[in-house]
Design a protein around this motif. Structure first.
Motif, short mmCIF file in Angstrom:
data_model
loop_
_atom_site.label_atom_id
_atom_site.label_comp_id
_atom_site.label_asym_id
_atom_site.label_seq_id
_atom_site.Cartn_x
_atom_site.Cartn_y
_atom_site.Cartn_z
N ASN A 13 0.82 -1.12 0.10
CA ASN A 13 0.08 -0.26 -0.15
C ASN A 13 0.87 1.08 0.05
O ASN A 13 1.81 1.28 0.67
CB ASN A 13 -0.85 0.14 1.35
N CYS A 14 0.40 2.39 -0.57
CA CYS A 14 1.36 3.36 -0.67
C CYS A 14 0.17 4.49 -0.91
O CYS A 14 -0.80 4.55 -1.62
CB CYS A 14 2.15 3.53 -2.01
N LEU A 15 0.43 5.99 -0.33
CA LEU A 15 -0.56 6.86 -0.31
C LEU A 15 0.29 8.40 -0.40
O LEU A 15 1.02 8.57 0.34
CB LEU A 15 -1.52 6.92 0.91
N ASP A 16 -0.15 9.12 -1.41
CA ASP A 16 0.46 10.47 -1.56
C ASP A 16 -0.57 11.15 -2.11
O ASP A 16 -0.53 11.65 -3.44
CB ASP A 16 1.68 10.38 -2.25
N ALA A 17 -1.71 11.51 -1.24
CA ALA A 17 -3.04 12.05 -1.91
C ALA A 17 -3.16 13.65 -1.78
O ALA A 17 -3.97 14.21 -2.45
CB ALA A 17 -4.30 11.49 -1.69
N GLY A 18 -2.37 14.32 -0.86
CA GLY A 18 -2.65 15.47 -0.45
C GLY A 18 -1.32 16.35 -0.60
O GLY A 18 -0.37 16.01 -1.20
N ASN A 19 -1.66 17.71 -0.26
CA ASN A 19 -0.46 18.71 -0.46
C ASN A 19 0.35 18.71 0.93
O ASN A 19 -0.13 17.92 1.81
CB ASN A 19 -1.13 19.97 -0.73
N ALA A 20 1.36 19.31 0.88
CA ALA A 20 2.25 19.41 2.22
C ALA A 20 1.49 19.71 3.24
O ALA A 20 0.70 20.83 3.27
CB ALA A 20 3.63 20.33 2.00
N GLY A 21 1.41 19.20 4.25
CA GLY A 21 0.64 19.37 5.65
C GLY A 21 -0.56 18.89 5.73
O GLY A 21 -1.17 19.03 6.65
N ASP A 22 -1.17 18.30 4.61
CA ASP A 22 -2.65 17.56 4.72
C ASP A 22 -2.58 16.44 5.47
O ASP A 22 -1.62 15.74 5.03
CB ASP A 22 -2.91 17.38 3.07
N ALA A 23 -3.62 16.01 6.13
CA ALA A 23 -3.65 14.67 6.67
C ALA A 23 -4.08 13.79 5.47
O ALA A 23 -4.83 14.01 4.66
CB ALA A 23 -4.93 14.86 7.90
N GLU A 24 -3.27 12.56 5.78
CA GLU A 24 -3.85 11.38 4.96
C GLU A 24 -4.04 10.08 5.55
O GLU A 24 -3.85 10.02 6.70
CB GLU A 24 -2.47 11.22 3.99
N SER A 25 -4.95 9.25 4.94
CA SER A 25 -5.35 8.08 5.92
C SER A 25 -5.27 6.78 4.97
O SER A 25 -5.62 6.92 3.89
CB SER A 25 -6.60 8.46 6.33
N VAL A 26 -4.73 5.86 5.61
CA VAL A 26 -4.74 4.61 4.92
C VAL A 26 -5.08 3.45 5.55
O VAL A 26 -5.09 3.16 6.96
CB VAL A 26 -3.17 4.06 4.42
N THR A 27 -6.00 2.66 4.84
CA THR A 27 -6.62 1.29 5.66
C THR A 27 -6.17 -0.03 5.21
O THR A 27 -6.20 -0.05 3.77
CB THR A 27 -8.18 1.41 5.52
N LEU A 28 -5.65 -0.74 5.84
CA LEU A 28 -5.16 -2.08 5.26
C LEU A 28 -5.80 -3.23 6.19
O LEU A 28 -5.39 -3.16 7.31
CB LEU A 28 -3.49 -1.89 5.29
N ASP A 29 -6.03 -4.01 5.65
CA ASP A 29 -6.45 -5.57 6.11
C ASP A 29 -5.16 -6.45 6.24
O ASP A 29 -4.94 -6.66 5.21
CB ASP A 29 -7.70 -6.15 5.67
N VAL A 30 -5.00 -6.84 7.28
CA VAL A 30 -3.52 -7.95 7.39
C VAL A 30 -4.26 -8.89 8.27
O VAL A 30 -5.12 -8.80 9.32
CB VAL A 30 -2.43 -6.93 7.89
N ALA A 31 -3.23 -10.25 8.26
CA ALA A 31 -3.64 -11.09 9.01
C ALA A 31 -2.64 -10.77 10.53
O ALA A 31 -1.62 -10.45 10.50
CB ALA A 31 -3.11 -12.48 8.26
N ALA A 32 -3.23 -11.31 11.44
CA ALA A 32 -2.67 -11.30 12.63
C ALA A 32 -1.22 -11.96 12.46
O ALA A 32 -1.15 -13.09 12.02
CB ALA A 32 -3.22 -12.04 13.88
N GLY A 33 -0.44 -11.48 13.12
CA GLY A 33 1.04 -11.92 13.18
C GLY A 33 1.96 -11.47 11.67
O GLY A 33 3.25 -11.92 12.01
N THR A 34 1.17 -10.96 10.94
CA THR A 34 2.11 -10.38 9.79
C THR A 34 2.87 -9.20 9.94
O THR A 34 2.08 -8.15 10.20
CB THR A 34 0.80 -10.32 8.65
N PRO A 35 4.04 -9.24 9.71
CA PRO A 35 4.79 -7.82 10.01
C PRO A 35 4.69 -7.02 8.71
O PRO A 35 4.41 -7.45 7.79
CB PRO A 35 6.22 -8.36 10.08
#
Length: 58
Positions: A13-35
């Motif tokens: 996953n990667c996100l670069d959706a805003g301008n400098a200083g803007d808040a960004e949010s990423v959601t990722l589903d992962v399995a327990a124990g997965t680094p």
């Protein structure tokens, strides 16, 4: 986000959706124990600065 820090091919996953200083949010589903490696970066030293990283586990 990567499953292997040193391997760019493991990017899940990667996100670069805003301008400098803007808040960004990423959601990722992962399995327990997965680094997951999380990178927070800037385009260059001029745009670098402090940041707040919040992680919510459901």
């Amino acid at each position: 986000m990567r499953t292997d820090c040193s391997e760019s091919a493991t990017e899940i996953n990667c996100l670069d959706a805003g301008n400098a200083g803007d808040a960004e949010s990423v959601t990722l589903d992962v399995a327990a124990g997965t680094p997951i490696n999380i990178f927070v970066d800037s385009y260059n030293n001029v745009s670098a600065g402090s940041f707040l990283l919040s992680i919510t586990l459901d």
